[in-house]
Design an enzyme around this catalytic site. Structure first.
Site, PDB file in Angstrom:
ATOM      1  N   CYS A 168      56.053  34.563  46.384  1.00  0.00           N
ATOM      2  CA  CYS A 168      55.215  34.576  45.182  1.00  0.00           C
ATOM      3  C   CYS A 168      55.957  35.200  44.000  1.00  0.00           C
ATOM      4  O   CYS A 168      56.695  36.172  44.152  1.00  0.00           O
ATOM      5  CB  CYS A 168      53.927  35.356  45.456  1.00  0.00           C
ATOM      6  SG  CYS A 168      52.774  35.314  44.086  1.00  0.00           S
ATOM      7  N   CYS A 183      53.001  42.229  42.553  1.00  0.00           N
ATOM      8  CA  CYS A 183      51.957  43.137  43.056  1.00  0.00           C
ATOM      9  C   CYS A 183      52.574  44.101  44.077  1.00  0.00           C
ATOM     10  O   CYS A 183      53.113  43.668  45.103  1.00  0.00           O
ATOM     11  CB  CYS A 183      50.826  42.337  43.695  1.00  0.00           C
ATOM     12  SG  CYS A 183      50.287  40.955  42.657  1.00  0.00           S
ATOM     13  N   CYS A 187      51.938  43.925  47.972  1.00  0.00           N
ATOM     14  CA  CYS A 187      51.883  42.634  48.662  1.00  0.00           C
ATOM     15  C   CYS A 187      53.173  42.252  49.385  1.00  0.00           C
ATOM     16  O   CYS A 187      54.262  42.275  48.801  1.00  0.00           O
ATOM     17  CB  CYS A 187      51.499  41.542  47.677  1.00  0.00           C
ATOM     18  SG  CYS A 187      51.168  39.969  48.504  1.00  0.00           S
ATOM     19  N   CYS A 202      38.032  30.739  54.147  1.00  0.00           N
ATOM     20  CA  CYS A 202      38.723  31.132  52.913  1.00  0.00           C
ATOM     21  C   CYS A 202      40.197  30.751  52.999  1.00  0.00           C
ATOM     22  O   CYS A 202      40.874  31.132  53.955  1.00  0.00           O
ATOM     23  CB  CYS A 202      38.658  32.637  52.706  1.00  0.00           C
ATOM     24  SG  CYS A 202      37.002  33.257  52.650  1.00  0.00           S
ATOM     25  N   CYS A 211      35.919  28.938  50.381  1.00  0.00           N
ATOM     26  CA  CYS A 211      36.392  29.928  49.410  1.00  0.00           C
ATOM     27  C   CYS A 211      37.885  29.702  49.244  1.00  0.00           C
ATOM     28  O   CYS A 211      38.569  29.354  50.213  1.00  0.00           O
ATOM     29  CB  CYS A 211      36.130  31.336  49.954  1.00  0.00           C
ATOM     30  SG  CYS A 211      36.772  32.633  48.890  1.00  0.00           S
ATOM     31  N   CYS A 217      33.953  35.899  43.817  1.00  0.00           N
ATOM     32  CA  CYS A 217      34.275  36.925  44.819  1.00  0.00           C
ATOM     33  C   CYS A 217      35.373  37.773  44.190  1.00  0.00           C
ATOM     34  O   CYS A 217      36.471  37.269  43.918  1.00  0.00           O
ATOM     35  CB  CYS A 217      34.770  36.235  46.086  1.00  0.00           C
ATOM     36  SG  CYS A 217      35.438  37.380  47.309  1.00  0.00           S
ATOM     37  N   ARG A 239      32.093  43.374  51.182  1.00  0.00           N
ATOM     38  CA  ARG A 239      32.902  43.106  52.383  1.00  0.00           C
ATOM     39  C   ARG A 239      33.912  44.221  52.647  1.00  0.00           C
ATOM     40  O   ARG A 239      34.659  44.614  51.743  1.00  0.00           O
ATOM     41  CB  ARG A 239      33.651  41.774  52.215  1.00  0.00           C
ATOM     42  CG  ARG A 239      34.521  41.431  53.446  1.00  0.00           C
ATOM     43  CD  ARG A 239      35.215  40.073  53.322  1.00  0.00           C
ATOM     44  NE  ARG A 239      34.252  39.058  52.980  1.00  0.00           N
ATOM     45  CZ  ARG A 239      34.348  38.239  51.931  1.00  0.00           C
ATOM     46  NH1 ARG A 239      35.406  38.287  51.161  1.00  0.00           N
ATOM     47  NH2 ARG A 239      33.414  37.364  51.674  1.00  0.00           N
TER      48      ARG A 239
HETATM   49  N1  SAM Z   1      47.828  35.133  45.137  1.00  0.00           N
HETATM   50  C1  SAM Z   1      46.449  35.218  44.977  1.00  0.00           C
HETATM   51  C2  SAM Z   1      46.017  36.418  44.173  1.00  0.00           C
HETATM   52  O1  SAM Z   1      46.727  37.369  44.099  1.00  0.00           O
HETATM   53  O2  SAM Z   1      44.915  36.371  43.646  1.00  0.00           O
HETATM   54  C3  SAM Z   1      45.680  35.190  46.270  1.00  0.00           C
HETATM   55  C4  SAM Z   1      46.145  35.951  47.485  1.00  0.00           C
HETATM   56  S1  SAM Z   1      46.181  37.720  47.360  1.00  0.00           S
HETATM   57  C5  SAM Z   1      47.080  38.135  48.811  1.00  0.00           C
HETATM   58  C6  SAM Z   1      44.521  38.238  47.621  1.00  0.00           C
HETATM   59  C7  SAM Z   1      44.202  39.715  47.631  1.00  0.00           C
HETATM   60  O3  SAM Z   1      44.581  40.295  48.859  1.00  0.00           O
HETATM   61  C8  SAM Z   1      44.856  40.605  46.600  1.00  0.00           C
HETATM   62  O4  SAM Z   1      44.266  40.515  45.350  1.00  0.00           O
HETATM   63  C9  SAM Z   1      44.651  41.985  47.211  1.00  0.00           C
HETATM   64  O5  SAM Z   1      43.443  42.548  46.761  1.00  0.00           O
HETATM   65  C10 SAM Z   1      44.590  41.700  48.702  1.00  0.00           C
HETATM   66  N2  SAM Z   1      45.773  42.242  49.394  1.00  0.00           N
HETATM   67  C11 SAM Z   1      47.016  41.724  49.392  1.00  0.00           C
HETATM   68  N3  SAM Z   1      47.869  42.478  50.103  1.00  0.00           N
HETATM   69  C12 SAM Z   1      47.143  43.534  50.565  1.00  0.00           C
HETATM   70  C13 SAM Z   1      47.472  44.680  51.352  1.00  0.00           C
HETATM   71  N4  SAM Z   1      48.706  44.888  51.784  1.00  0.00           N
HETATM   72  N5  SAM Z   1      46.495  45.543  51.652  1.00  0.00           N
HETATM   73  C14 SAM Z   1      45.227  45.322  51.208  1.00  0.00           C
HETATM   74  N6  SAM Z   1      44.883  44.273  50.449  1.00  0.00           N
HETATM   75  C15 SAM Z   1      45.810  43.384  50.125  1.00  0.00           C
HETATM   76 FE1  SF4 Z   2      51.317  36.898  44.827  1.00  0.00          FE
HETATM   77 FE2  SF4 Z   2      50.590  38.711  46.618  1.00  0.00          FE
HETATM   78 FE3  SF4 Z   2      50.227  39.186  44.041  1.00  0.00          FE
HETATM   79 FE4  SF4 Z   2      48.723  37.292  45.255  1.00  0.00          FE
HETATM   80  S1  SF4 Z   2      48.687  39.495  45.675  1.00  0.00           S
HETATM   81  S2  SF4 Z   2      49.726  37.136  43.276  1.00  0.00           S
HETATM   82  S3  SF4 Z   2      50.221  36.542  46.745  1.00  0.00           S
HETATM   83  S4  SF4 Z   2      52.210  38.920  45.061  1.00  0.00           S
END
Ligand code: SAM
Ligand code: SF4
Ligand code: DTB
Length: 346
Positions: A54, A58, A61, A98, A129, A189, A261
């Site tokens: 990606c 973040c 992530c 989802c 979702c 959501c 949730r």
């Molecule tokens: N890329 C898209 C986005 O960021 O909206 C969708 C997937 S993203 C992985 C969805 C959500 O998963 C993130 O916004 C975050 O809140 C949650 N998430 C991701 N990694 C996580 C982690 N290591 N621990 C807890 N929540 C996590």
């Molecule tokens: Fe990309 Fe992970 Fe951020 Fe979603 S949460 S935008 S998958 S880096």
């Protein structure tokens, strides 16, 4: 009774949050009972339809290409594979499916496959979702037309703390997509993560942003950070379980009609912590032993917990404008899910 158009103030939210725990739980549980069956839990199953690589940064992530994470970048998986996974999830009792993609935003060329996924999953009688990153108006309209029920797009933390966690997009970008989704009539959501180094005030502010949207989300996922190797938050301090429960209770009070949730992080939560979360008004979880890339409790552990607590899994609503779930499933496929329906406490 509070007027729906009234905004919650920081002082009000802080005062609720700081109540003696049992007063807070009593308030949250009372409100919960006014809007929901307290012994019923909604479950969703997650599938990563596009994993890794990606472009966003973040800090939490495992899928960010900028985090030095070793997770390989995959392509969007085929529609047929997604539908096969969805069928499996439905047959083990899931009522909402989802689909998550590691994208900053989808490309126009991805839309036909995404539309086919939504249509196919709906035909199976499950709610749909998706979480795909930012969306423009055309993409929102295409997903709405396909019948998408929910769009997940988390604000993750407070506006103040957001730039400490993500720099490749802004808090305002996030709100922008949420308002497009809302305007199109797709259910929202949106939630966040606890445990990224934010203050208690940031956690309350995150909930206030959601509760004070023109219309609050229908679904509010509260994730406990699952620290991922090679990410900047790999060594983050764990969140105190009682602090987590307080946030769940506050979410329930500020957003009485939302499904709240307990999302990521349940693998590290005791049965007692989860029970307190349900008592505080949480009424939704992800089921299945995988989230997107991280682990989730085994279904048998959740089934045992629900049986101990006397909780029932909510049945799937029939999607609007559709008849019975797909007729094509064979008799052998139509097994009664082990985790559904009425179950007496053990
Ligand atoms: N890329 C898209 C986005 O960021 O909206 C969708 C997937 S993203 C992985 C969805 C959500 O998963 C993130 O916004 C975050 O809140 C949650 N998430 C991701 N990694 C996580 C982690 N290591 N621990 C807890 N929540 C996590
Ligand atoms: Fe990309 Fe992970 Fe951020 Fe979603 S949460 S935008 S998958 S880096
Ligand atoms: C949400 O708030 N939590 C889910 C879902 N929305 C998409 C994702 C949790 C991801 C946990 C880390 C992982 O599996 O990579």
């Amino acid at each position: 009774m509070r007027d729906a158009a009234e905004r919650w103030s920081r002082d009000e939210a802080q005062a609720l949050h700081d109540l003696p725990l049992f007063d807070l739980l009593y308030r949250a549980q009372t409100i919960h009972r006014e809007h929901f069956d307290p012994n019923e839990i909604q479950t969703s199953t997650l599938l990563s339809i596009k994993t890794g690589g990606c472009a966003e940064d973040c800090a939490y992530c495992s899928q960010s290409a900028r985090n030095g994470s070793k997770l390989p970048a995959a392509k969007l998986i085929e529609v047929e594979r997604v539908l096969a996974e969805a069928r499996r999830a439905r047959d083990s009792g899931a009522t909402r499916f989802c689909m998550g993609a590691a994208w900053r935003e989808p490309k126009a060329r991805d839309m036909p496959a995404l539309v086919a996924m939504v249509e196919g999953v709906r035909e199976m009688g499950m709610e749909t979702c998706m979480t795909l990153g930012m969306l423009d108006d055309t993409q929102v309209a295409q997903l709405r037309e396909a019948g998408l029920d929910y769009y997940n797009h988390n604000i993750d933390t407070s506006e103040r703390y957001y730039p400490e966690v993500i720099t490749t997009r802004t808090f305002a970008d996030r709100l922008d997509t949420l308002s497009r989704v809302r305007e199109a009539g797709i259910k929202v959501c949106s939630g966040g993560i606890l445990g990224m180094g934010e203050t208690g005030g940031d956690r309350i502010d995150m909930l206030l942003t959601l509760a004070n949207l023109p219309e609050p989300p229908e679904s509010v996922p509260i994730n406990m950070l699952m620290p991922q190797p090679d990410t900047p938050l790999a060594a983050a301090e764990p969140v105190d379980p009682i602090a987590f429960v307080r946030l769940i209770a506050l979410a329930r009070i500020l957003m009485p009609r939302a499904y709240v949730r307990i999302s990521a992080g349940r693998t590290d939560m005791s049965d007692e912590t989860q029970a307190l979360c349900f008592m505080a008004g949480a009424n939704s979880i992800f089921s299945g032993d995988r989230l997107l890339t991280a682990d989730n409790p085994e279904e048998s552990r959740d089934a045992a917990l629900f049986a101990k607590l006397g909780l029932r899994v909510q049945a799937a609503p029939v999607p609007e404008g559709r008849g019975a779930p797909e007729a094509e499933a064979s008799a052998e496929e139509k097994v009664t899910p082990a985790c559904c329906g009425d179950r007496a406490p053990a």
